[in-house]
Design an enzyme around this catalytic site. Sequence first.
Site, PDB file in Angstrom:
ATOM      1  N   SER A  73      -6.935  15.885 -26.943  1.00 49.83           N
ATOM      2  CA  SER A  73      -8.215  15.814 -26.254  1.00 49.83           C
ATOM      3  C   SER A  73      -8.034  16.104 -24.762  1.00 49.83           C
ATOM      4  CB  SER A  73      -8.851  14.436 -26.513  1.00 49.83           C
ATOM      5  OG  SER A  73     -10.193  14.379 -26.122  1.00 49.83           O
ATOM      6  N   ASP A 110     -14.359  20.134 -35.050  1.00 49.52           N
ATOM      7  CA  ASP A 110     -14.079  19.374 -33.830  1.00 49.52           C
ATOM      8  C   ASP A 110     -14.824  20.033 -32.663  1.00 49.52           C
ATOM      9  OD1 ASP A 110     -13.032  18.206 -31.542  1.00 49.52           O
ATOM     10  OD2 ASP A 110     -10.935  18.479 -32.113  1.00 49.52           O
TER      11      ASP A 110
END
Length: 249
Positions: free
Chosen positions: A121, A177
């Site tokens: 991330s 995602d």
Amino acid sequence: VAYCAGTLGHGVEDWSCDACKKYPGVSATVVSNTTTDANGFVAWDPNSQRIIISFTGTDPLDIKNWIDDIGLIQTDFPCSGCKVHKGFYDAYKSIEPQVLAALAHYRQGHPGTPVAVTGHSLGAAQAVLCAFSLHLQHGITVSTMYTFGQPRVGNVEFAQAYTSQVSHNWRLTHHMDPVPHLPPNTGNIYRHNSQEVFYPDFTDLKYTVCDGSGEDPTCSDKFIMDLIVTDHWWYGNFNFLTGYTSCKF
């Protein structure tokens, strides 16, 4: 493991977290900044005979707000024509002195040891900036680079320079995602670096090695709408959110 470090959790500092126990004998140093919430660790792993630099993402319980507020502002990076996301770079720079000090310590104790860098991330963006900074400014070659759910870090010039100079670089994406779609690449202000490896499903380990463009329309980029935040937590049949909560509470 990195989610058990710094402001997000606990367990890395004495290598006592559940995930830590799967890799006995590791010596780790936590890196953290309470102002930027940048977190991670630098470690010597006797099992793989590597020094590992690992960066954590944003607080998993606040991911939606982070996605909404990601912004587009760029700043200069020390390669020709390169610009990167200011927030990502500021976060990395806030812990860079700690990273360099810990890295020097472990390299002194284990000279010639390969250095691996990883992150998830926001931590994936910091991992990219760390690996390229080590190469450009400190003459340290990163032997292996894995990122998971990485956002776009910089402009076309940055993506091209990074891809050409940081070898053994693997950028893993998973199904829908949303984070790899951020910041948006409208007008090529932002562009992904290669090499993307796309996992269409977390229930098995089938994957596609995408083309070298960084923006393969048959991989993560084929999804534009109806993205799934929970896909951000599943990589390699591992749930980062579960790992985080085990360290937080």
